[in-house]
Design an enzyme around this catalytic site. Structure first.
Site, PDB file in Angstrom:
ATOM      1  CE  LYS A 100      -4.940   6.116  12.170  1.00 43.47           C
ATOM      2  NZ  LYS A 100      -5.171   5.063  11.126  1.00 43.47           N
ATOM      3  CD1 TRP A 115      -9.359   4.089  24.554  1.00 41.43           C
ATOM      4  CD2 TRP A 115     -10.408   3.168  26.310  1.00 41.43           C
ATOM      5  NE1 TRP A 115      -9.234   4.943  25.617  1.00 41.43           N
ATOM      6  CE2 TRP A 115      -9.865   4.411  26.708  1.00 41.43           C
ATOM      7  CE3 TRP A 115     -11.110   2.413  27.235  1.00 41.43           C
ATOM      8  CZ2 TRP A 115      -9.999   4.908  27.993  1.00 41.43           C
ATOM      9  CZ3 TRP A 115     -11.253   2.915  28.521  1.00 41.43           C
ATOM     10  CH2 TRP A 115     -10.698   4.147  28.898  1.00 41.43           C
ATOM     11  CE1 TYR A 141      -1.999   4.995  15.661  1.00 40.27           C
ATOM     12  CE2 TYR A 141      -2.982   6.026  17.591  1.00 40.27           C
ATOM     13  CZ  TYR A 141      -3.093   5.196  16.492  1.00 40.27           C
ATOM     14  OH  TYR A 141      -4.288   4.563  16.226  1.00 40.27           O
ATOM     15  CB  THR A 184      -6.831   6.984  16.388  1.00 38.55           C
ATOM     16  OG1 THR A 184      -6.603   6.911  17.798  1.00 38.55           O
ATOM     17  CG2 THR A 184      -5.876   8.016  15.810  1.00 38.55           C
ATOM     18  CG  ASP A 185      -8.843   7.802  21.106  1.00 36.80           C
ATOM     19  OD1 ASP A 185      -8.516   6.822  20.407  1.00 36.80           O
ATOM     20  OD2 ASP A 185      -8.452   7.945  22.281  1.00 36.80           O
ATOM     21  CB  ALA A 215      -3.210   1.956  11.478  1.00 41.15           C
ATOM     22  CB  ILE A 227      -1.011   0.022   1.173  1.00 41.74           C
ATOM     23  CG1 ILE A 227      -0.307  -0.072   2.533  1.00 41.74           C
ATOM     24  CG2 ILE A 227      -2.050  -1.061   1.002  1.00 41.74           C
ATOM     25  CD1 ILE A 227      -1.224   0.223   3.710  1.00 41.74           C
TER      26      ILE A 227
END
Length: 288
Positions: free
Chosen positions: A130, A152, A126, A102-103, A61, A38
């Site tokens: 993202k 989570w 990270y 992601t949060d 990821a 990818i």
């Protein structure tokens, strides 16, 4: 007919999609780094053209949050550059792209649940990579494509908090778990079903961002307590503060996601976090 390319099919979410795939009248193509590069736009485009792909679900990821602090090059390669190439191919071939984020794109300093449009401010490599991936996709803007931010994540598959707690709960009499980081777990099987269910409804001219986790609010301490309770393990869980468990990457203290948008637009109900944990432990043979 959906011809769906699953990228990162051996991870937690990809594996759950694979298990659910038999329940859907879609054609699935499951890939990982061994059979699809990818980081190469030509490889992605060729695969999509040969297999008439019209939907991509990107579960791949770089998720080693602490390692990313000293390995930004590889985190950026997977979390930003690869997403840019997927978005470019999706735009060129009119492919629907569902990308998982992601949060960690937020700073974790809020006191109310994060909505999709809230200010992003990642505090880790990270989270930054993202967010960079999200922005690449938004700028390229493949039609009928969405970003799902989650938090989570745990699953029957792979390594995760639930499995770690089960292992330590059998080995130790007491365990300290952080109580001052608050959010909601996401059972990957529930997220996988959500993605496959909403696919036919995704129709948008601009990339949309949605939040998804299970319902409820808790700390890692609460999560660990419930794991021990459901699995009937005698390990005593003691609450500790974040500073007592230092890590290279700073974890968000508050990562509760507001899910009103995805519930309203796709008319869905989201399962409670304990229901996800109950199902996962049953599948693992640990529900007592």
């Amino acid at each position: 007919m959906f011809n769906i390319l699953i990228i990162g099919s051996n991870g937690q979410l990809g594996s759950e999609i694979k298990e659910l795939s038999k329940n859907y009248d879609y054609n699935f193509f499951f890939t990982d780094r061994t059979n699809l590069d990818i980081t190469s736009k030509d490889s992605i485009k060729s695969f999509c053209e040969i297999n008439s792909i019209n939907t991509i679900i990107n579960c791949a990821a770089y998720t080693a949050v602490d390692n990313a602090e000293t390995d930004e090059l590889n985190a950026d390669l997977t979390n930003r550059k690869a997403v840019k190439k997927l978005a470019l191919v999706s735009q060129e071939l009119n492919i629907k792209l569902i990308h998982i984020s992601t949060d960690y794109v937020f700073d974790g300093k809020n006191f109310k649940a994060y909505c999709e449009e809230f200010q992003t401010s990642p505090k880790t490599v990270y989270g930054k990579t993202k967010l960079d991936g999200e922005n690449e996709m938004i700028n390229i803007n493949p039609k009928n494509s969405i970003i799902i931010r989650t938090s989570w994540v745990y699953s029957f598959y792979g390594n995760n908090f639930v499995k770690t707690m089960l292992r330590l709960g059998k080995e130790k009499e007491t365990l300290g778990v952080i109580f001052d980081q608050v959010g909601t777990p996401t059972y990957a099987a529930h997220l996988a079903k959500l993605i496959l269910d909403i696919l036919p409804q995704i129709k948008n001219d601009k990339v949309e961002i949605y939040n998804y986790s299970n319902e409820g609010v808790l700390s890692w301490y609460d999560f660990a307590k419930e794991i021990m309770k459901m699995a009937k393990l005698n390990c005593k869980i003691n609450p500790i503060e974040t500073f007592q468990y230092p890590t290279p990457a700073k974890r968000p203290h508050f990562s509760l996601l507001n899910k009103a948008k995805i519930k309203k637009e796709f008319n869905i109900e989201i399962p409670y976090w304990k229901d996800g944990l109950d199902d996962c432990l049953k599948r693992l043979g640990e529900r007592k």
